[in-house]
Design a protein around this motif. Sequence first.
Motif, PDB file in Angstrom:
ATOM      1  N   ALA A  10       0.831  -1.207   0.000  1.00  0.00           N
ATOM      2  CA  ALA A  10       0.000   0.000   0.000  1.00  0.00           C
ATOM      3  C   ALA A  10       0.866   1.258   0.000  1.00  0.00           C
ATOM      4  O   ALA A  10       0.574   2.230  -0.716  1.00  0.00           O
ATOM      5  N   LEU A  11       1.953   1.230   0.774  1.00  0.00           N
ATOM      6  CA  LEU A  11       2.838   2.388   0.822  1.00  0.00           C
ATOM      7  C   LEU A  11       3.510   2.633  -0.529  1.00  0.00           C
ATOM      8  O   LEU A  11       3.581   3.773  -1.005  1.00  0.00           O
ATOM      9  N   ALA A  12       3.987   1.569  -1.156  1.00  0.00           N
ATOM     10  CA  ALA A  12       4.623   1.713  -2.466  1.00  0.00           C
ATOM     11  C   ALA A  12       3.628   2.202  -3.523  1.00  0.00           C
ATOM     12  O   ALA A  12       3.957   3.029  -4.382  1.00  0.00           O
ATOM     13  N   THR A  13       2.387   1.702  -3.436  1.00  0.00           N
ATOM     14  CA  THR A  13       1.364   2.129  -4.393  1.00  0.00           C
ATOM     15  C   THR A  13       1.035   3.614  -4.228  1.00  0.00           C
ATOM     16  O   THR A  13       0.906   4.348  -5.212  1.00  0.00           O
ATOM     17  N   LEU A  14       0.907   4.037  -2.970  1.00  0.00           N
ATOM     18  CA  LEU A  14       0.639   5.450  -2.731  1.00  0.00           C
ATOM     19  C   LEU A  14       1.793   6.331  -3.197  1.00  0.00           C
ATOM     20  O   LEU A  14       1.585   7.388  -3.793  1.00  0.00           O
ATOM     21  N   LEU A  15       3.019   5.864  -2.929  1.00  0.00           N
ATOM     22  CA  LEU A  15       4.188   6.641  -3.324  1.00  0.00           C
ATOM     23  C   LEU A  15       4.274   6.801  -4.836  1.00  0.00           C
ATOM     24  O   LEU A  15       4.751   7.824  -5.341  1.00  0.00           O
ATOM     25  N   CYS A  16       3.815   5.810  -5.571  1.00  0.00           N
ATOM     26  CA  CYS A  16       3.829   5.888  -7.035  1.00  0.00           C
ATOM     27  C   CYS A  16       2.586   6.579  -7.592  1.00  0.00           C
ATOM     28  O   CYS A  16       2.686   7.335  -8.566  1.00  0.00           O
ATOM     29  N   LEU A  17       1.439   6.365  -6.977  1.00  0.00           N
ATOM     30  CA  LEU A  17       0.181   6.838  -7.541  1.00  0.00           C
ATOM     31  C   LEU A  17      -0.089   8.304  -7.252  1.00  0.00           C
ATOM     32  O   LEU A  17      -0.543   9.044  -8.139  1.00  0.00           O
ATOM     33  N   VAL A  18       0.186   8.744  -6.025  1.00  0.00           N
ATOM     34  CA  VAL A  18      -0.160  10.117  -5.636  1.00  0.00           C
ATOM     35  C   VAL A  18       0.561  11.162  -6.494  1.00  0.00           C
ATOM     36  O   VAL A  18      -0.076  12.102  -6.996  1.00  0.00           O
ATOM     37  N   PRO A  19       1.884  11.058  -6.725  1.00  0.00           N
ATOM     38  CA  PRO A  19       2.518  12.059  -7.614  1.00  0.00           C
ATOM     39  C   PRO A  19       1.951  12.057  -9.025  1.00  0.00           C
ATOM     40  O   PRO A  19       1.846  13.122  -9.653  1.00  0.00           O
ATOM     41  N   LEU A  20       1.584  10.873  -9.538  1.00  0.00           N
ATOM     42  CA  LEU A  20       1.037  10.821 -10.893  1.00  0.00           C
ATOM     43  C   LEU A  20      -0.329  11.490 -10.970  1.00  0.00           C
ATOM     44  O   LEU A  20      -0.636  12.192 -11.950  1.00  0.00           O
ATOM     45  N   VAL A  21      -1.155  11.266  -9.953  1.00  0.00           N
ATOM     46  CA  VAL A  21      -2.477  11.915  -9.941  1.00  0.00           C
ATOM     47  C   VAL A  21      -2.315  13.427  -9.862  1.00  0.00           C
ATOM     48  O   VAL A  21      -2.998  14.181 -10.569  1.00  0.00           O
ATOM     49  N   ILE A  22      -1.399  13.895  -9.021  1.00  0.00           N
ATOM     50  CA  ILE A  22      -1.157  15.338  -8.919  1.00  0.00           C
ATOM     51  C   ILE A  22      -0.631  15.890 -10.237  1.00  0.00           C
ATOM     52  O   ILE A  22      -1.036  16.966 -10.691  1.00  0.00           O
ATOM     53  N   ALA A  23       0.263  15.138 -10.871  1.00  0.00           N
ATOM     54  CA  ALA A  23       0.890  15.617 -12.103  1.00  0.00           C
ATOM     55  C   ALA A  23      -0.116  15.794 -13.231  1.00  0.00           C
ATOM     56  O   ALA A  23      -0.022  16.758 -14.014  1.00  0.00           O
ATOM     57  N   PHE A  24      -1.089  14.894 -13.343  1.00  0.00           N
ATOM     58  CA  PHE A  24      -2.009  14.927 -14.475  1.00  0.00           C
ATOM     59  C   PHE A  24      -3.322  15.651 -14.183  1.00  0.00           C
ATOM     60  O   PHE A  24      -4.110  15.855 -15.115  1.00  0.00           O
ATOM     61  N   ILE A  44       8.954   7.402  -9.494  1.00  0.00           N
ATOM     62  CA  ILE A  44       9.887   6.350  -9.894  1.00  0.00           C
ATOM     63  C   ILE A  44      10.272   5.500  -8.696  1.00  0.00           C
ATOM     64  O   ILE A  44      10.353   4.254  -8.787  1.00  0.00           O
ATOM     65  N   ALA A  45      10.508   6.142  -7.551  1.00  0.00           N
ATOM     66  CA  ALA A  45      10.865   5.378  -6.347  1.00  0.00           C
ATOM     67  C   ALA A  45       9.733   4.447  -5.935  1.00  0.00           C
ATOM     68  O   ALA A  45       9.969   3.282  -5.577  1.00  0.00           O
ATOM     69  N   GLY A  46       8.507   4.926  -5.982  1.00  0.00           N
ATOM     70  CA  GLY A  46       7.377   4.068  -5.629  1.00  0.00           C
ATOM     71  C   GLY A  46       7.205   2.917  -6.603  1.00  0.00           C
ATOM     72  O   GLY A  46       6.888   1.788  -6.199  1.00  0.00           O
ATOM     73  N   ALA A  47       7.410   3.182  -7.913  1.00  0.00           N
ATOM     74  CA  ALA A  47       7.289   2.114  -8.904  1.00  0.00           C
ATOM     75  C   ALA A  47       8.363   1.046  -8.695  1.00  0.00           C
ATOM     76  O   ALA A  47       8.089  -0.166  -8.788  1.00  0.00           O
ATOM     77  N   VAL A  48       9.604   1.466  -8.426  1.00  0.00           N
ATOM     78  CA  VAL A  48      10.690   0.502  -8.189  1.00  0.00           C
ATOM     79  C   VAL A  48      10.411  -0.325  -6.945  1.00  0.00           C
ATOM     80  O   VAL A  48      10.587  -1.561  -6.937  1.00  0.00           O
ATOM     81  N   LEU A  49       9.961   0.326  -5.868  1.00  0.00           N
ATOM     82  CA  LEU A  49       9.648  -0.399  -4.642  1.00  0.00           C
ATOM     83  C   LEU A  49       8.512  -1.391  -4.862  1.00  0.00           C
ATOM     84  O   LEU A  49       8.559  -2.532  -4.355  1.00  0.00           O
ATOM     85  N   LEU A  50       7.501  -0.986  -5.641  1.00  0.00           N
ATOM     86  CA  LEU A  50       6.382  -1.889  -5.912  1.00  0.00           C
ATOM     87  C   LEU A  50       6.829  -3.087  -6.736  1.00  0.00           C
ATOM     88  O   LEU A  50       6.412  -4.237  -6.468  1.00  0.00           O
ATOM     89  N   VAL A  51       7.699  -2.876  -7.725  1.00  0.00           N
ATOM     90  CA  VAL A  51       8.208  -3.985  -8.535  1.00  0.00           C
ATOM     91  C   VAL A  51       9.025  -4.942  -7.681  1.00  0.00           C
ATOM     92  O   VAL A  51       8.926  -6.178  -7.820  1.00  0.00           O
ATOM     93  N   VAL A  52       9.849  -4.408  -6.811  1.00  0.00           N
ATOM     94  CA  VAL A  52      10.685  -5.265  -5.953  1.00  0.00           C
ATOM     95  C   VAL A  52       9.821  -6.095  -5.032  1.00  0.00           C
ATOM     96  O   VAL A  52      10.059  -7.300  -4.829  1.00  0.00           O
ATOM     97  N   LEU A  53       8.804  -5.484  -4.425  1.00  0.00           N
ATOM     98  CA  LEU A  53       7.930  -6.232  -3.517  1.00  0.00           C
ATOM     99  C   LEU A  53       7.173  -7.324  -4.253  1.00  0.00           C
ATOM    100  O   LEU A  53       7.011  -8.448  -3.717  1.00  0.00           O
ATOM    101  N   LEU A  54       6.703  -7.027  -5.453  1.00  0.00           N
ATOM    102  CA  LEU A  54       5.977  -8.048  -6.211  1.00  0.00           C
ATOM    103  C   LEU A  54       6.924  -9.155  -6.670  1.00  0.00           C
ATOM    104  O   LEU A  54       6.538 -10.338  -6.740  1.00  0.00           O
ATOM    105  N   ALA A  55       8.175  -8.794  -7.006  1.00  0.00           N
ATOM    106  CA  ALA A  55       9.128  -9.816  -7.453  1.00  0.00           C
ATOM    107  C   ALA A  55       9.561 -10.712  -6.308  1.00  0.00           C
ATOM    108  O   ALA A  55       9.740 -11.929  -6.488  1.00  0.00           O
ATOM    109  N   VAL A  56       9.750 -10.127  -5.126  1.00  0.00           N
ATOM    110  CA  VAL A  56      10.180 -10.942  -3.975  1.00  0.00           C
ATOM    111  C   VAL A  56       9.040 -11.827  -3.511  1.00  0.00           C
ATOM    112  O   VAL A  56       9.288 -12.987  -3.106  1.00  0.00           O
TER     113      VAL A  56
END
Length: 257
Positions: free
Chosen positions: A97-111, A244-256
Amino acid sequence: MSTSDQQSPEPEPSEPEKSSQAAESSESVKSTESVKSSGSSESVKPSDSAKPSKPAYNDRAYRSPGGIVGGVLLLAIAGWLGVDAIVTGHGRTPWLALATLLCLVPLVIAFSVRPAVFANDDRLRVRNPFRVVVLPWGSIASLRSGYTNEVIDESGTKYQLWSVPVSLRARKKAHRRQARVDDGRTPARTDLSGQTSLETGPVRAPSDQIMDDLRKLYEARAKAADSQGEPSVRWSWEIMAPAIAGAVLLVVLLAVG
């Protein structure tokens, strides 16, 4: 009358005494004139604080109200679900949830919330999701409206105006109202205060009206000396880095996983 009662005449000053008195009187007159001239010069000379400063013009800001409202609603929903998952989740759920928020919130603000167009007498500043473009009016070749609103510089580079989206529905509605005006069936228009008035002038969609205003400002200021310069582009790392940091963290968590 006796001679003793008559007043004796005062002795006339000698020639040296006359010259000294004349010199003293001329010096006193000169000093008085110098004091007056210095006082008048000081009164005429304007102080530094009285000098007029260069006028500062506030930017005209153009945003998308619908985009801002939609972005705020998405942020509220994402914050509610994300915080609930972080607080009540178990195992890897809080980290996901933390990684998703870190990736999603900046994108929502940006667009949604971030895009804006700022215009003044010297330049056009376009704030898009991931970069900020500053275009002096002299460096702009044209402002074009199609399915998107764009500004094109002298080198042919196109920059989309994210905060001025094109609405085909609003254009069709404006065309229908313009047809009624042309036919003589002028419809009544109600403003925000509730007062009704007759429709006058060409009817334009809101985004097209904004582009018309920008074109008028461009045509008026393109040749001005203060409006010359080269375009500048700055990437918005304050938005890109956390996403980018949130996306990388989310990928790592899903891969592990």
